[in-house]
Design a protein around this motif. Structure first.
Motif, PDB file in Angstrom:
ATOM      1  N   GLU A 161      42.808 -42.745 -85.284  1.00 56.59           N
ATOM      2  CA  GLU A 161      42.152 -42.113 -84.133  1.00 56.59           C
ATOM      3  C   GLU A 161      40.884 -41.377 -84.561  1.00 56.59           C
ATOM      4  O   GLU A 161      39.839 -41.453 -83.887  1.00 56.59           O
ATOM      5  CB  GLU A 161      43.122 -41.151 -83.457  1.00 56.59           C
ATOM      6  CG  GLU A 161      44.307 -41.851 -82.794  1.00 56.59           C
ATOM      7  CD  GLU A 161      45.406 -40.897 -82.344  1.00 56.59           C
ATOM      8  OE1 GLU A 161      46.262 -41.326 -81.560  1.00 56.59           O
ATOM      9  OE2 GLU A 161      45.390 -39.734 -82.785  1.00 56.59           O
ATOM     10  N   THR A 197      49.135 -43.699 -78.490  1.00 51.39           N
ATOM     11  CA  THR A 197      47.790 -43.559 -79.039  1.00 51.39           C
ATOM     12  C   THR A 197      46.810 -44.298 -78.141  1.00 51.39           C
ATOM     13  O   THR A 197      47.207 -45.168 -77.350  1.00 51.39           O
ATOM     14  CB  THR A 197      47.713 -44.133 -80.470  1.00 51.39           C
ATOM     15  OG1 THR A 197      46.381 -43.961 -80.975  1.00 51.39           O
ATOM     16  CG2 THR A 197      48.078 -45.611 -80.501  1.00 51.39           C
ATOM     17  N   ASP A 198      45.529 -43.941 -78.253  1.00 52.73           N
ATOM     18  CA  ASP A 198      44.522 -44.639 -77.466  1.00 52.73           C
ATOM     19  C   ASP A 198      43.681 -45.584 -78.317  1.00 52.73           C
ATOM     20  O   ASP A 198      42.676 -46.110 -77.856  1.00 52.73           O
ATOM     21  CB  ASP A 198      43.621 -43.638 -76.727  1.00 52.73           C
ATOM     22  CG  ASP A 198      42.945 -42.646 -77.666  1.00 52.73           C
ATOM     23  OD1 ASP A 198      43.184 -42.747 -78.891  1.00 52.73           O
ATOM     24  OD2 ASP A 198      42.188 -41.786 -77.187  1.00 52.73           O
ATOM     25  N   ASP A 204      44.882 -51.381 -75.458  1.00 53.70           N
ATOM     26  CA  ASP A 204      43.810 -50.400 -75.578  1.00 53.70           C
ATOM     27  C   ASP A 204      44.136 -49.077 -74.909  1.00 53.70           C
ATOM     28  O   ASP A 204      43.360 -48.141 -74.988  1.00 53.70           O
ATOM     29  CB  ASP A 204      42.519 -50.963 -74.944  1.00 53.70           C
ATOM     30  CG  ASP A 204      41.921 -52.066 -75.797  1.00 53.70           C
ATOM     31  OD1 ASP A 204      41.230 -52.911 -75.230  1.00 53.70           O
ATOM     32  OD2 ASP A 204      42.138 -52.062 -77.020  1.00 53.70           O
ATOM     33  N   VAL A 205      45.252 -49.002 -74.249  1.00 57.50           N
ATOM     34  CA  VAL A 205      45.564 -47.784 -73.512  1.00 57.50           C
ATOM     35  C   VAL A 205      46.769 -47.100 -74.111  1.00 57.50           C
ATOM     36  O   VAL A 205      47.609 -47.716 -74.748  1.00 57.50           O
ATOM     37  CB  VAL A 205      45.826 -48.088 -72.019  1.00 57.50           C
ATOM     38  CG1 VAL A 205      44.578 -48.642 -71.358  1.00 57.50           C
ATOM     39  CG2 VAL A 205      46.992 -49.049 -71.863  1.00 57.50           C
ATOM     40  N   ALA A 206      46.841 -45.805 -73.894  1.00 57.31           N
ATOM     41  CA  ALA A 206      47.976 -45.035 -74.413  1.00 57.31           C
ATOM     42  C   ALA A 206      49.239 -45.405 -73.651  1.00 57.31           C
ATOM     43  O   ALA A 206      49.201 -45.728 -72.468  1.00 57.31           O
ATOM     44  CB  ALA A 206      47.706 -43.536 -74.267  1.00 57.31           C
TER      45      ALA A 206
END
Length: 238
Positions: free
Chosen positions: A110, A134-135, A158-160
């Motif tokens: 991150e 996580t993002d 790609d997204v949390a």
């Protein structure tokens, strides 16, 4: 020229995934890669990863690092390797692939992305279905049994992922605990003083795809468990 650097946590991910990992890199056009492998020296994990990568891709360059047998020592060793990139300028031709579920290394990914680097996290599929929160892009590689029937790797997310609100209150199923005990006894030799090193047990559970919270729950559910010692000397007797 596109460059791919693999940072492999040998204490967290199993070398049986090496073929699937190299197949994924080929799929995204990143066949030219260098691997940095770190483990804490318990067993032959680092050596096994080196052999597995060389077997999957004979021309790959592999740098091996055996860290002290302490908790998260492999993570720290890999973070030292990642530090020059964090302090350096981003290069669009360089892709940093972190192969671990550990929170420290996910956080490192991150930080690298925030600095403008191309970085992603790759993990083996989890037996308990736990998703990383996580993002940054995450790729979940299929288990070897599934990999034989698949050509393409799991998609990049790609997204949390939202964590269920009551997850912390749930106990692991008895089948999960039984599987964990079997795997521990298969992979680890009992300490001369009895039991297994707590850090080594945690690494086996991590390889099964359990995050830190679930590892703690599973250990607490082991029948007739006795904990002896503290810190790096802590042993689990069962």
């Amino acid at each position: 020229m596109a460059t791919t650097l693999l940072f492999v946590d040998a204490d967290n991910q199993a070398p049986i995934l090496a073929t699937t990992l190299t197949r994924f890199l080929k799929t995204i056009g990143r066949e030219s890669a260098k691997a940095i492998v770190a483990g804490n020296g318990v067993g032959d994990r680092v050596r096994n990863w080196e052999l597995a990568l060389k077997e999957a891709r004979p021309d790959i360059e592999v740098a091996c690092h055996v860290a002290p047998p302490r908790k998260q020592s492999a993570d720290v060793r890999l973070m030292f390797e990642l530090a020059p990139f964090y302090h350096g300028q981003p290069d669009s031709a360089v892709l940093l692939v972190i192969f671990s579920r550990d929170d420290l290394l996910v956080a490192a990914a991150e930080c690298l992305v925030q600095k403008g680097h191309n970085a992603m996290v790759v993990v083996g599929s989890s037996s308990n279905g736990t998703s990383l929160v996580t993002d940054v892009p995450v790729v979940v590689l299929p288990s070897p049994q599934v990999a034989a029937a698949q050509v393409a790797p799991a998609p990049i997310h790609d997204v949390a992922t939202a964590r269920p609100a009551n997850q912390s209150d749930t106990k692991p199923d008895n089948a999960v605990v039984t599987t964990a005990i079997t795997k521990i006894r298969q992979q680890l030799k009992p300490n001369k003083q009895g039991g297994y090193a707590a850090s080594a047990v945690g690494q086996v559970l991590a390889q099964l795809g359990h995050d830190k919270a679930n590892r703690t729950k599973i250990v607490k559910q082991i029948p007739n468990l006795k904990e002896v010692g503290t810190g790096p000397e802590k042993r689990l007797i069962f």
